[in-house]
Design an enzyme around this catalytic site. Sequence first.
Site, PDB file in Angstrom:
ATOM      1  N   ARG A 112      -3.471   8.595  -2.207  1.00 37.06           N
ATOM      2  CA  ARG A 112      -2.652   7.622  -2.935  1.00 37.06           C
ATOM      3  C   ARG A 112      -3.511   6.411  -3.334  1.00 37.06           C
ATOM      4  O   ARG A 112      -4.265   5.883  -2.548  1.00 37.06           O
ATOM      5  CB  ARG A 112      -1.479   7.170  -2.055  1.00 37.06           C
ATOM      6  N   VAL A 113      -3.368   5.988  -4.575  1.00 32.08           N
ATOM      7  CA  VAL A 113      -4.063   4.790  -5.043  1.00 32.08           C
ATOM      8  C   VAL A 113      -2.993   3.798  -5.495  1.00 32.08           C
ATOM      9  O   VAL A 113      -2.073   4.165  -6.235  1.00 32.08           O
ATOM     10  CB  VAL A 113      -5.015   5.115  -6.212  1.00 32.08           C
ATOM     11  N   GLY A 114      -3.115   2.543  -5.053  1.00 32.37           N
ATOM     12  CA  GLY A 114      -2.127   1.530  -5.416  1.00 32.37           C
ATOM     13  C   GLY A 114      -2.549   0.728  -6.632  1.00 32.37           C
ATOM     14  O   GLY A 114      -3.358   1.172  -7.456  1.00 32.37           O
ATOM     15  N   ASP A 115      -2.020  -0.478  -6.733  1.00 37.01           N
ATOM     16  CA  ASP A 115      -2.279  -1.338  -7.894  1.00 37.01           C
ATOM     17  C   ASP A 115      -3.626  -2.054  -7.835  1.00 37.01           C
ATOM     18  O   ASP A 115      -4.200  -2.408  -8.869  1.00 37.01           O
ATOM     19  CB  ASP A 115      -1.182  -2.403  -7.986  1.00 37.01           C
ATOM     20  N   THR A 151      -3.319  -6.959   1.768  1.00 36.42           N
ATOM     21  CA  THR A 151      -4.393  -6.838   0.769  1.00 36.42           C
ATOM     22  C   THR A 151      -5.112  -8.164   0.798  1.00 36.42           C
ATOM     23  O   THR A 151      -4.581  -9.145   1.327  1.00 36.42           O
ATOM     24  CB  THR A 151      -3.791  -6.574  -0.635  1.00 36.42           C
ATOM     25  N   THR A 180      -0.709  -8.788  -4.604  1.00 31.57           N
ATOM     26  CA  THR A 180      -0.508  -8.135  -3.307  1.00 31.57           C
ATOM     27  C   THR A 180       0.955  -7.761  -3.145  1.00 31.57           C
ATOM     28  O   THR A 180       1.842  -8.535  -3.506  1.00 31.57           O
ATOM     29  CB  THR A 180      -0.932  -9.033  -2.125  1.00 31.57           C
ATOM     30  N   GLY A 181       1.191  -6.584  -2.621  1.00 31.05           N
ATOM     31  CA  GLY A 181       2.572  -6.165  -2.405  1.00 31.05           C
ATOM     32  C   GLY A 181       2.736  -4.673  -2.597  1.00 31.05           C
ATOM     33  O   GLY A 181       1.764  -3.917  -2.491  1.00 31.05           O
TER      34      GLY A 181
HETATM   35  N1  ASP Z   1      -0.829  -3.702  -3.165  1.00 31.53           N
HETATM   36  C1  ASP Z   1      -1.400  -2.948  -2.072  1.00 31.53           C
HETATM   37  C2  ASP Z   1      -1.208  -1.499  -2.344  1.00 31.53           C
HETATM   38  O1  ASP Z   1      -0.142  -1.119  -2.784  1.00 31.53           O
HETATM   39  C3  ASP Z   1      -0.796  -3.307  -0.752  1.00 31.53           C
HETATM   40  C4  ASP Z   1      -0.512  -4.762  -0.516  1.00 31.53           C
HETATM   41  O2  ASP Z   1      -0.954  -5.613  -1.246  1.00 31.53           O
HETATM   42  O3  ASP Z   1       0.170  -5.104   0.441  1.00 31.53           O
HETATM   43  O4  ASP Z   1      -2.092  -0.733  -2.070  1.00 31.53           O
END
Ligand code: ASP
Length: 309
Positions: free
Chosen positions: A204-207, A176, A227-228
Amino acid sequence: MSTGYALAIHGGAGTLPHARMTDAAAAEYHAALAAVLAAGEAVLQEGGSALDAVTAAVCALEDAPLFNSGRGAVFTADGAQEMDAAVMEGTSRRAGAVAGVFGPRNPVRLARAVMERTDHVMLIGQGALALGRSAGLPFEEPEYFFTQPRWDALQETLELRARGGEDDDPARRHGTVGAVARDRDGRLAAATSTGGMTAKAPGRVGDTPVIGAGTFADDGSCAVSATGYGEVFLRWSAAHEISARMRLAGASLEEAARHVVEVDLGAYPDSGGVIAVDAAGNIAMPFNCEGMYRGHVRTGAAAQTAIYR
Ligand code: ASP
């Protein structure tokens, strides 16, 4: 109030494992991060806003194919690219976000258009794209966004899954980009942009685009970009939790950010990290995994970039 500025950026917690990082690749990452810091700092040096600085920095990160956002975004399980982005300014807590978009060169600019041109905080699908077109934002063809390493990562992940395996390679799995800034007037802002996680389910939607999870800004406490492993950051409202610890428990930026990343999210080893800045220009960049592409710069100090601990 100090008239200094501070800027921190990240290119994701999905770093190449240290053992696989070559000197040449590391030099490429450091150079890309330094160029991004320069783009963001130029705005702050001229007295520009934190909001403009984080937008400029994230645009530069999105344009760099090394990182998982914009050009170089990862692929979904069915071989598409679906991008999420958000931006927030901390003075009046205005925010804009988009999810699952494909086409705009800079999803962060589309998120900003949501903030500045609509009464809403988040748009998805055709409505988001129509806003981008009416705002005159540049769009790109699929070839622009395609990168061979991300495509190969999808094939490897799908093969692993077919054999019943779990993908534990952070570089293949996610990434990210993000930026947080404090400008000369003490205003804070955060921006985050991502392709999400490799082989994620379509839709799918992340954070990242969820205000309070992957992105948050409040002049009275801090600006955060995460990020993560997005599902964990969502369930812990990670970015807002850092602000809440400062506002409600009197924690310093460093204490609040470390607690959330190392204790709350620490229950999920290797789940990721954050970059954060407070009203005094302090910067915190904790992570609970092997590395996080990152960098920061402050008034009168040389820019610094880092990958591992
Ligand atoms: N946080 C991002 C997501 O879950 C991915 C990432 O930051 O590595 O979409």
